[in-house]
Design a protein around this motif. Sequence first.
Motif: not given
Length: 284
Positions: A156, A162, A170, A194, A199, A203
């Motif tokens: 990320s 997220l 997102c 993640y 998650v 996602e």
Amino acid sequence: MKGLLRTLVALSFYPVSLIANYLRPGVRILMFHRVDSLPHFDQLTVSPGRFSQQMDILARSYRVISLTQALTELANGKVKRNTVVITFDDGYLDNLTHALPMMEERGLPASVFVTTEFASGAQQHPRYGSSARLHMNWGEVKEWLRFPGNEVGAHSRSHPYLQRVSDEQCREEIAGCMADMAAAGVAHNGIFCYPSGDVTEREAHRVRASGYVAAVTVAPGVNFPTTNRFWLHRTEVTDRDTPLLFRLKLAGCFDLIHGVLHVRRTRQFSKQSQVEKELKGVNH
Ligand SMILES: [Zn+2]
């Protein structure tokens, strides 16, 4: 006492785990964060001495391959016994300064999942509140890649939960991370990690739609050719993993216990996220 009880329970699983590994081998992806000497125990930090012991065991008794190679073998349905992958989350500088020399010496490759705002210096992981630089910069990330088999994956842009951000944020965090790495000239393996293992279907769908080839979670256990490529399992390694406990972990003796704990934590976290989203909805 709790630790001793867990060890005894894990030991009782050993014979069954050996048979399971023999009959149906899987790829075990290990999850590390930092390798450093801290004055107190930290769940995410393994001391250099302990790390060296763990790497010795891997070099002696296991087949350590890159994450990309593991994905290929899983896709081909050809999983060999005792196959392990090493991963590090967040892109800490100590991965390069402490861990890499020990892995290089033993010929063990690994993947680092980079959060691009940590690498650019825009922010650091808030967990350590350190004024010293904690993360590799882009030049150091490229240095990490010099060792054959070493890879860089995506973690990320800013390391949010997220599940708690809007659809647009997102998308930004997931697709933007890839774009940032391309802009920095870093060749990544197209695999997403993640942040905090957080998650849901949304996602996982976004990661796939953004062009990634796979993603790793913090759900414990091994990976088989049938495992969903966007929900890969990983095994967390800590400083408490003495040679005996590390071997038991590698054999899968903790998978059941950790699996139960993980389901409980995930449920609690989803409930909290839901409450937070509802509160935000009321306020706006
Ligand atoms: Zn992380």
